[in-house]
Scaffold this active site. Structure first.
Site, PDB file in Angstrom:
ATOM      1  N   ALA A 250     -10.126   2.170  -1.026  1.00  0.00           N
ATOM      2  CA  ALA A 250     -11.013   1.995   0.078  1.00  0.00           C
ATOM      3  C   ALA A 250     -11.015   3.256   0.913  1.00  0.00           C
ATOM      4  CB  ALA A 250     -11.260   0.745   0.715  1.00  0.00           C
ATOM      5  N   ALA A 251     -10.234   4.186   0.564  1.00  0.00           N
ATOM      6  CA  ALA A 251     -10.109   5.261   1.494  1.00  0.00           C
ATOM      7  C   ALA A 251     -11.401   6.200   1.384  1.00  0.00           C
ATOM      8  CB  ALA A 251      -8.941   6.405   1.087  1.00  0.00           C
ATOM      9  N   GLY A 252     -12.046   6.415   0.155  1.00  0.00           N
ATOM     10  CA  GLY A 252     -13.385   7.075   0.036  1.00  0.00           C
ATOM     11  C   GLY A 252     -14.280   6.268   0.565  1.00  0.00           C
ATOM     12  N   ASP A 253     -14.291   5.016   0.693  1.00  0.00           N
ATOM     13  CA  ASP A 253     -15.540   4.159   1.384  1.00  0.00           C
ATOM     14  C   ASP A 253     -15.253   4.461   2.892  1.00  0.00           C
ATOM     15  OD1 ASP A 253     -16.085   3.111  -1.104  1.00  0.00           O
ATOM     16  OD2 ASP A 253     -15.037   1.544  -1.221  1.00  0.00           O
TER      17      ASP A 253
END
Length: 305
Positions: A250-253
């Site tokens: 979820a880093a990109g999110d």
């Protein structure tokens, strides 16, 4: 009032296991832990935007199962407007995630109810799109629905963000004219541009190719190497904050949601990128998808090492 962000996309229950490394084909590994965590790229980005200062509405579908009730409840707990989250017959979407000791992950997605988010369903909630300042889409719903959402958002004059994830092939050519900000990671930029992205220099080549294809502006997220912003012939590298990563899920999110929230609330592009980067950096210091996403106060309190 905070600016309004509408997210059109997926809601998945993440089934997460940790193992010393990612398994090879045909191999069975002994896992270290298991958890079920609310996720889905659409829902993750909605939670990120909400925690990071925006008023958020979610457009999506869940199944009439226990996971569906839990997924909806997780968004409601974040004060996200769920009037456009429809419940359909069958199972909710799931993502099977393995995280290794180096904080890298491998993910298999089963669309489930996300496949029921058709253009007609999105059309039933046009008022949600009309009320938004920024509209975010990803690729975990049917392509026809993404194309419809991008076109409608452009017709409404909204700021349009596409996070092309997961991407395994080039985007339809007619999508680009409807996108203000295209935000892929390295593998997605490779799939979209045909340029293998494994360094900052190759990211510059890929970004130029995506601009040539018609993308308004491109932000390629490069993990620990930061982000590359491209607009016309302008290229700018934004180094990433240095943190100790334990889980990149979820880093990109988190970056997308943080960037959208900052942009919607009037920050300029550079400030919004840096804001999103700090939020993403904080997220990788925590385990899980939505549980790892920081709040506005977390980002404001961050001190670079």
């Amino acid at each position: 009032m905070p600016a309004k962000v509408a997210v059109i996309g997926s809601l998945n229950m993440d089934l997460v296991t940790r193992a010393p490394r990612l398994p090879r084909g045909g191999e069975t590994l002994i896992g270290q832990s298991f958890a079920t965590v609310s996720g889905g790229k659409g829902a993750n980005q909605a939670v990120a935007a909400a925690r990071l200062g925006a008023q958020v509405s979610m457009v999506g579908c869940v199944g009439n199962d226990a996971y569906g009730r839990e997924l909806r409840g997780a968004l409601v707990a974040e004060q996200i407007d769920c009037q456009a989250v429809s419940t359909v017959e069958g199972s909710s979407g799931v993502a099977l995630i393995v995280v290794d000791d180096n904080s890298q992950n491998a993910i298999v997605i089963v669309a489930g109810a996300n496949g029921a988010l058709t253009p007609a369903v999105i059309g039933c909630f046009d008022a949600v799109l009309q009320a938004a300042d920024v509209i975010i889409c990803q690729l975990e719903i049917p392509d026809a629905s993404v194309g419809h959402a991008l076109k409608r958002a452009r017709e409404l004059g909204k700021t349009v963000i596409l996070n092309p994830a997961p991407a395994s092939r080039p985007l339809p050519a007619d999508w680009y004219a409807n996108i203000d900000y295209l935000i892929p990671n390295e593998s997605e930029a490779t799939a979209l541009s045909g340029v293998p992205v494994d360094s900052l220099d190759s990211a510059k080549v890929a970004a130029a190719r995506l601009i040539a294809l018609g993308a308004g502006k491109v932000i390629i997220t490069l993990g620990a190497q930061g982000s590359l912003f491209a607009s016309g012939s302008r290229l700018e590298h934004f180094p990433a904050p240095v943190v100790k990563a334990i889980d990149t899920t979820a880093a990109g999110d988190t970056f997308v949601g943080g960037f959208a929230a900052a942009l919607a609330n009037g920050q300029d592009e550079a400030a919004a990128i840096r804001f999103g980067q700090v939020a993403a950096a904080l997220s990788v210091t925590r385990a899980g998808a939505q549980p790892s996403i920081p709040t506005l106060s977390d980002v404001q309190a961050f001190k670079p090492s």
